[in-house]
Write a protein that holds these residues in place. Structure first.
Motif, short mmCIF file in Angstrom:
data_model
loop_
_atom_site.label_atom_id
_atom_site.label_comp_id
_atom_site.label_asym_id
_atom_site.label_seq_id
_atom_site.Cartn_x
_atom_site.Cartn_y
_atom_site.Cartn_z
N GLU A 91 0.80 -1.11 0.05
CA GLU A 91 -0.14 -0.10 -0.03
C GLU A 91 0.67 1.35 0.03
O GLU A 91 0.83 2.15 -0.66
CB GLU A 91 -0.92 -0.11 1.14
CG GLU A 91 -2.20 1.03 1.16
CD GLU A 91 -2.83 1.13 2.32
OE1 GLU A 91 -3.66 2.11 2.53
OE2 GLU A 91 -2.81 -0.08 3.30
N ILE A 92 1.66 1.25 0.89
CA ILE A 92 2.72 2.51 0.85
C ILE A 92 3.63 2.48 -0.53
O ILE A 92 3.71 3.73 -0.80
CB ILE A 92 3.60 2.42 2.24
CG1 ILE A 92 4.38 3.84 2.57
CG2 ILE A 92 4.82 1.49 2.14
CD1 ILE A 92 5.10 4.06 3.64
N ARG A 93 3.83 1.47 -0.98
CA ARG A 93 4.61 1.61 -2.14
C ARG A 93 3.79 2.14 -3.44
O ARG A 93 4.21 2.99 -4.10
CB ARG A 93 5.41 0.21 -2.67
CG ARG A 93 5.94 0.08 -3.81
CD ARG A 93 6.89 -1.17 -4.01
NE ARG A 93 7.39 -1.76 -2.96
CZ ARG A 93 8.85 -1.32 -2.54
NH1 ARG A 93 9.29 -0.17 -3.17
NH2 ARG A 93 9.25 -1.88 -1.38
N LEU A 94 2.49 1.89 -3.45
CA LEU A 94 1.54 2.27 -4.41
C LEU A 94 1.47 4.15 -4.13
O LEU A 94 1.54 4.65 -5.05
CB LEU A 94 0.41 1.69 -4.54
CG LEU A 94 0.29 0.31 -4.95
CD1 LEU A 94 -1.15 -0.28 -4.71
CD2 LEU A 94 0.63 0.32 -6.54
N ALA A 95 1.41 4.31 -2.98
CA ALA A 95 1.30 5.57 -2.44
C ALA A 95 2.40 6.28 -2.69
O ALA A 95 2.34 7.62 -3.47
CB ALA A 95 1.03 5.85 -1.01
N LEU A 96 3.54 5.84 -2.50
CA LEU A 96 5.02 6.76 -2.78
C LEU A 96 4.97 6.87 -4.22
O LEU A 96 5.61 7.84 -4.85
CB LEU A 96 6.08 5.79 -2.44
CG LEU A 96 6.16 5.75 -0.73
CD1 LEU A 96 7.33 4.61 -0.40
CD2 LEU A 96 6.70 7.19 -0.36
N GLU A 97 4.74 5.89 -5.17
CA GLU A 97 4.86 5.86 -6.39
C GLU A 97 3.84 6.93 -7.08
O GLU A 97 4.42 7.66 -7.99
CB GLU A 97 4.43 4.74 -7.47
CG GLU A 97 5.57 3.43 -6.92
CD GLU A 97 6.82 3.62 -7.88
OE1 GLU A 97 6.85 4.63 -8.57
OE2 GLU A 97 7.73 2.95 -7.58
N ALA A 98 2.70 6.90 -6.49
CA ALA A 98 1.83 8.22 -7.03
C ALA A 98 2.34 9.40 -6.31
O ALA A 98 2.17 10.53 -7.21
CB ALA A 98 0.46 7.97 -6.54
N PHE A 99 2.77 9.56 -5.33
CA PHE A 99 3.33 10.75 -4.50
C PHE A 99 4.43 11.27 -5.53
O PHE A 99 4.47 12.62 -5.66
CB PHE A 99 3.63 10.59 -3.34
CG PHE A 99 4.26 11.80 -2.59
CD1 PHE A 99 3.83 12.86 -2.54
CD2 PHE A 99 5.65 11.58 -1.92
CE1 PHE A 99 4.39 13.96 -1.71
CE2 PHE A 99 6.26 12.68 -1.46
CZ PHE A 99 5.59 13.89 -1.47
N ARG A 100 5.29 10.42 -5.97
CA ARG A 100 6.44 10.82 -6.59
C ARG A 100 6.25 11.63 -7.96
O ARG A 100 7.18 12.45 -8.24
CB ARG A 100 7.48 9.67 -7.17
CG ARG A 100 8.61 10.09 -7.71
CD ARG A 100 9.69 9.06 -7.71
NE ARG A 100 9.30 7.60 -8.18
CZ ARG A 100 10.18 6.61 -8.13
NH1 ARG A 100 11.46 6.98 -7.57
NH2 ARG A 100 10.04 5.26 -8.50
#
Length: 522
Positions: free
Chosen positions: A495-504
């Motif tokens: 979940e955090i990995r998907l969030a980080l990719e979108a955030f980036r």
């Protein structure tokens, strides 16, 4: 004189407007202050409006460095746009400061009958503004312009009192307000109360002192009932004197005074304050000085001396700036007759005075130069952390640089440094915030992840935490360039990995986000 004062206010308005627009151009049109600290006050103000006191609803903390500023801010954001209210509460008093300070300079340092004196006054006007950091200081969003204004009210009131012009409303208001705006204001207020007694206004001094005492007592009772120390965590975290007095008893205060004095005067701002104190003492030591000179010099000199013993310097040109104002008003009054005396060497004196003003102003010119970059820095680092914690991964988070992350964020924010958590502050102070303490705090609050400066905790970061990303930005007013993201609840990795990719994909060009696997970062 009025024209000179009006010119000062107009010039300040123009320079501040240009600086604000420059900052907005670097932050995609969002007003972002040059420090992360005002967002602590904004977060506290939001909690006050909700009936609490702290940065998390239902948990008491005292992260503000001012008694009344969060309440003023709470009132302001209740009627206006939240993000702009600190700027409004800074610009308005700063314009009043410009008006008063320009008037003091004209009255005491300018000889209107001498063309050269008037010409130098016109030339030096912008540097008078910079000498008190008037242009950049409002962009810090803090309470310092209000503190300078209250300090000038006291000095102007004492000057009027000593010269037989009666009691000024500014004097009484300043005496009560200065310590409530900043704790450092207590020294000047006490000295002004003594001046009232010297001039036989004993009843007024007593009433004013009682009002101030009741205000301070009410604050102490309020803090005590909340189970908090009598001084804010921000003051104790940054002031060795305050921390020693509250946490360590009074036995070490003399040593701390000595250490603060030596460390302070080794810095440029501290050396300037020390020189100003010496010039005040030299002036009132002259046998020809009047009683008024002595009282005014002693009031200003006491405040300057108190700052030398217990004050701090720097932090983007804001900690010492009130005492620079007090010192300059004292010196302009004490040396005014010498400055205005019309002789064939008048030009030499006024040029020498102008050179001293320039010397005081130069560091704050540099602060203004750095303000737009500092605003961009907070935008690129703390504001992006705020966005991630509220828009992309809204789970309880641990941080060590309290500010924007807690502002307009209903999710729990654990401050590992201690400004927003008294328990964490005490453990840090005692050197007990070790790995097991961090684990205990985060487990107790069910913290999902952390966004921290790894350098702050050194080897205390738990081994089971996964460093999954690093946000890299410039470091102007931010303590470090890199903020590391640690995943604590490992089951949330996908979940955090998907969030980080979108955030980036959404961060500004001046920042970068590196993402790694938990296996590599564990």
């Amino acid at each position: 004189m009025r024209l000179y004062q009006l010119a000062a206010v107009i010039m300040l308005s123009v320079l501040t407007t240009v600086l604000v627009l420059t900052c907005l151009a670097r932050t995609d049109g969002l007003l972002v202050y040059s420090l992360d600290d005002p967002y602590i006050h904004l977060s506290l103000a939001e909690t006050i409006l909700q009936g609490g006191y702290g940065v998390n609803q239902g948990e008491y903390a005292s992260p503000s460095s001012s008694i009344i500023y969060p309440f003023l801010l709470a009132g302001a954001i209740a009627i206006g746009p939240n993000n702009w209210m600190p700027l409004v509460l800074n610009i308005l008093p700063m314009m009043a400061v410009a008006w008063i300070f320009a008037g003091i300079y004209w009255r005491h340092a300018v000889n209107p009958a001498a063309q050269s004196s008037v010409m130098v006054a016109i030339f030096v006007l912008p540097f008078l503004l910079y000498a008190l950091n008037m242009v950049a200081l409002p962009l810090t969003g803090m309470e310092h312009p209000l503190h300078i204004l209250a300090s000038l009210w006291i000095m102007v009131g004492v000057i009027a009192l000593a010269n037989g012009q009666g009691i000024s409303w500014m004097l009484i208001s300043g005496i009560v307000l200065a310590p409530l705006i900043r704790f450092e204001g207590l020294a000047l207020s006490l000295a002004a109360l003594v001046a009232l007694v010297v001039y036989r206004h004993i009843r007024l001094a007593l009433v004013t002192g009682v009002v101030l005492g009741l205000c301070l007592t009410a604050y102490v009772v309020f803090m005590t009932r909340l189970g908090l120390p009598i001084l804010p965590s921000s003051v104790m975290s940054k002031s060795a004197i305050a921390e020693t007095a509250v946490d360590g008893g009074f036995s070490g205060i003399l040593t701390t005074f000595k250490d603060t004095l030596w460390v302070g005067v080794a810095r440029r701002a501290g050396a300037v304050v020390l020189i100003a104190f010496a010039l005040i003492v030299l002036a009132i030591s002259e046998p020809s000085r009047t009683r008024a000179d002595t009282v005014i010099g002693m009031v200003g000199g006491f405040a300057v001396f108190a700052h030398l013993l217990a004050g701090d310097y720097g932090w983007f040109g804001r900690y010492e700036i009130y005492v620079v104002g007090i010192a300059m008003v004292s010196l302009l009054y004490l040396y005014g007759p010498w400055l205005r005396e019309k002789t064939n060497r008048l030009w030499l004196r006024i040029v020498g005075t102008s050179a001293l003003i320039l010397a005081v102003a130069v560091p704050y010119l540099r602060v203004q130069n750095d303000t737009a970059r500092a605003s961009e820095n907070i935008f690129a680092q703390q504001y992006q952390m705020h966005r991630f914690s509220t828009e992309f991964f809204p789970y309880p988070v641990a941080i060590n640089d309290l500010g924007y992350v807690s502002y307009q964020n209903e999710i729990y924010v654990l401050d590992l440094w201690g400004l927003g958590s008294e328990e964490a502050r005490q453990k840090n102070r005692r050197g007990e915030f070790r790995t097991e303490e961090i684990v205990g705090q985060t487990e107790n609050k069910t913290i999902a992840y952390a966004m921290i400066y790894t350098e702050v905790f050194d080897e205390a970061i738990p081994a089971e935490w996964c460093r999954i990303a690093t946000l890299t930005t410039p470091a102007v007013t931010a303590a470090y360039a890199d903020v590391d993201f640690y995943l604590i609840e490992r089951e949330r990795e996908s979940e955090i990995r998907l969030a980080l990719e979108a955030f980036r994909q959404t961060i500004p060009d001046v920042a970068s986000l590196g993402i790694q696997s938990c296996q590599d970062g564990a």
